[in-house]
Design a protein around this motif. Sequence first.
Motif, PDB file in Angstrom:
ATOM      1  N   SER A  52       0.824  -1.207   0.000  1.00  0.00           N
ATOM      2  CA  SER A  52       0.000   0.000   0.000  1.00  0.00           C
ATOM      3  C   SER A  52       0.857   1.256   0.000  1.00  0.00           C
ATOM      4  O   SER A  52       0.353   2.364  -0.142  1.00  0.00           O
ATOM      5  CB  SER A  52      -0.930   0.011   1.224  1.00  0.00           C
ATOM      6  N   GLY A  53       2.157   1.098   0.152  1.00  0.00           N
ATOM      7  CA  GLY A  53       3.085   2.221   0.130  1.00  0.00           C
ATOM      8  C   GLY A  53       4.217   1.959  -0.831  1.00  0.00           C
ATOM      9  O   GLY A  53       4.103   1.154  -1.759  1.00  0.00           O
ATOM     10  N   ASP A  54       5.323   2.632  -0.646  1.00  0.00           N
ATOM     11  CA  ASP A  54       6.479   2.448  -1.506  1.00  0.00           C
ATOM     12  C   ASP A  54       7.100   1.073  -1.264  1.00  0.00           C
ATOM     13  O   ASP A  54       7.084   0.557  -0.156  1.00  0.00           O
ATOM     14  CB  ASP A  54       7.530   3.521  -1.241  1.00  0.00           C
ATOM     15  N   PHE A  55       7.636   0.496  -2.344  1.00  0.00           N
ATOM     16  CA  PHE A  55       8.350  -0.770  -2.247  1.00  0.00           C
ATOM     17  C   PHE A  55       9.817  -0.474  -2.489  1.00  0.00           C
ATOM     18  O   PHE A  55      10.220  -0.149  -3.598  1.00  0.00           O
ATOM     19  CB  PHE A  55       7.816  -1.766  -3.280  1.00  0.00           C
ATOM     20  N   SER A  56      10.604  -0.534  -1.451  1.00  0.00           N
ATOM     21  CA  SER A  56      12.004  -0.142  -1.523  1.00  0.00           C
ATOM     22  C   SER A  56      12.894  -1.356  -1.349  1.00  0.00           C
ATOM     23  O   SER A  56      12.681  -2.167  -0.444  1.00  0.00           O
ATOM     24  CB  SER A  56      12.320   0.900  -0.434  1.00  0.00           C
ATOM     25  N   VAL A  57      13.866  -1.489  -2.245  1.00  0.00           N
ATOM     26  CA  VAL A  57      14.844  -2.562  -2.155  1.00  0.00           C
ATOM     27  C   VAL A  57      16.221  -1.933  -1.999  1.00  0.00           C
ATOM     28  O   VAL A  57      16.722  -1.285  -2.923  1.00  0.00           O
ATOM     29  CB  VAL A  57      14.810  -3.465  -3.406  1.00  0.00           C
ATOM     30  N   GLN A  58      16.794  -2.087  -0.844  1.00  0.00           N
ATOM     31  CA  GLN A  58      18.111  -1.521  -0.584  1.00  0.00           C
ATOM     32  C   GLN A  58      19.164  -2.605  -0.801  1.00  0.00           C
ATOM     33  O   GLN A  58      19.723  -3.157   0.128  1.00  0.00           O
ATOM     34  CB  GLN A  58      18.174  -0.949   0.834  1.00  0.00           C
ATOM     35  N   SER A  59      19.376  -2.886  -2.063  1.00  0.00           N
ATOM     36  CA  SER A  59      20.304  -3.938  -2.441  1.00  0.00           C
ATOM     37  C   SER A  59      20.863  -3.602  -3.810  1.00  0.00           C
ATOM     38  O   SER A  59      20.534  -2.573  -4.400  1.00  0.00           O
ATOM     39  CB  SER A  59      19.605  -5.292  -2.453  1.00  0.00           C
ATOM     40  N   GLN A  60      21.681  -4.457  -4.345  1.00  0.00           N
ATOM     41  CA  GLN A  60      22.282  -4.210  -5.641  1.00  0.00           C
ATOM     42  C   GLN A  60      21.412  -4.675  -6.796  1.00  0.00           C
ATOM     43  O   GLN A  60      21.382  -4.054  -7.844  1.00  0.00           O
ATOM     44  CB  GLN A  60      23.646  -4.905  -5.712  1.00  0.00           C
ATOM     45  N   ASN A  61      20.675  -5.763  -6.634  1.00  0.00           N
ATOM     46  CA  ASN A  61      19.966  -6.381  -7.749  1.00  0.00           C
ATOM     47  C   ASN A  61      18.560  -6.806  -7.354  1.00  0.00           C
ATOM     48  O   ASN A  61      18.288  -7.117  -6.192  1.00  0.00           O
ATOM     49  CB  ASN A  61      20.720  -7.621  -8.259  1.00  0.00           C
ATOM     50  N   ILE A  62      17.679  -6.817  -8.344  1.00  0.00           N
ATOM     51  CA  ILE A  62      16.359  -7.435  -8.232  1.00  0.00           C
ATOM     52  C   ILE A  62      16.281  -8.484  -9.339  1.00  0.00           C
ATOM     53  O   ILE A  62      16.485  -8.173 -10.519  1.00  0.00           O
ATOM     54  CB  ILE A  62      15.231  -6.408  -8.399  1.00  0.00           C
TER      55      ILE A  62
END
Length: 199
Positions: free
Chosen positions: A67-77
């Motif tokens: 329901s909010g932002d989807f943040s990935v604090q990593s190098q790759n998805i």
Amino acid sequence: SGFAQLRLSDDNFSDFLAIGQEGNVGYIKTSDADNNFKFRRGSDNRDLVSLDFNDDEILLSGSVTSSGDFSVQSQNIFLGGGGGTDEVKLIHNGDLDTYLLFDANKVNLVAGNKSALKYDASDGKIRINNTNQDVDFQVNDSDGNVMLHTDASKFSVGIGTATPPTSGSNGYMLAVEGDISSSGFISTNSHITASGNIS
């Protein structure tokens, strides 16, 4: 009637702790043979969430909604099953014909079901308007002036103009508004017509 309950179990579904009544159940596997922590749906024994402590991964089965932002604090998805030819898409929610498609050594940017930009390493080409739509391609300078314009319906190219004439007997495939300079020869099998200087 039975309702979903919580169970702590091992790989053999032997319960260490069960809370609730009998019925469709869910399992939390504290650790399996691969050292994973899993949330399992009891109705079909499907692992919905798996925490892999060996590879530092979280594996999800099914859709993920935020329901909010989807943040990935990593190098790759990573998308897809990793087979190399499993076509996957990043799709604009509620707008299914707008997406970024990935396949084996291929990317395709699509909007309104029209391919705007595609690269396929197998043929070594970057394609604009790959779905052959009536879509023009334009390059602007820093002030917004047109430097290059290709008109799909007129089959013509304009340099310094956004309105090149229709290609054919009454028009030119290339129209230039401005001076043309060449450091080499200009060769043609037909006539050259100019309203100004050619240098």
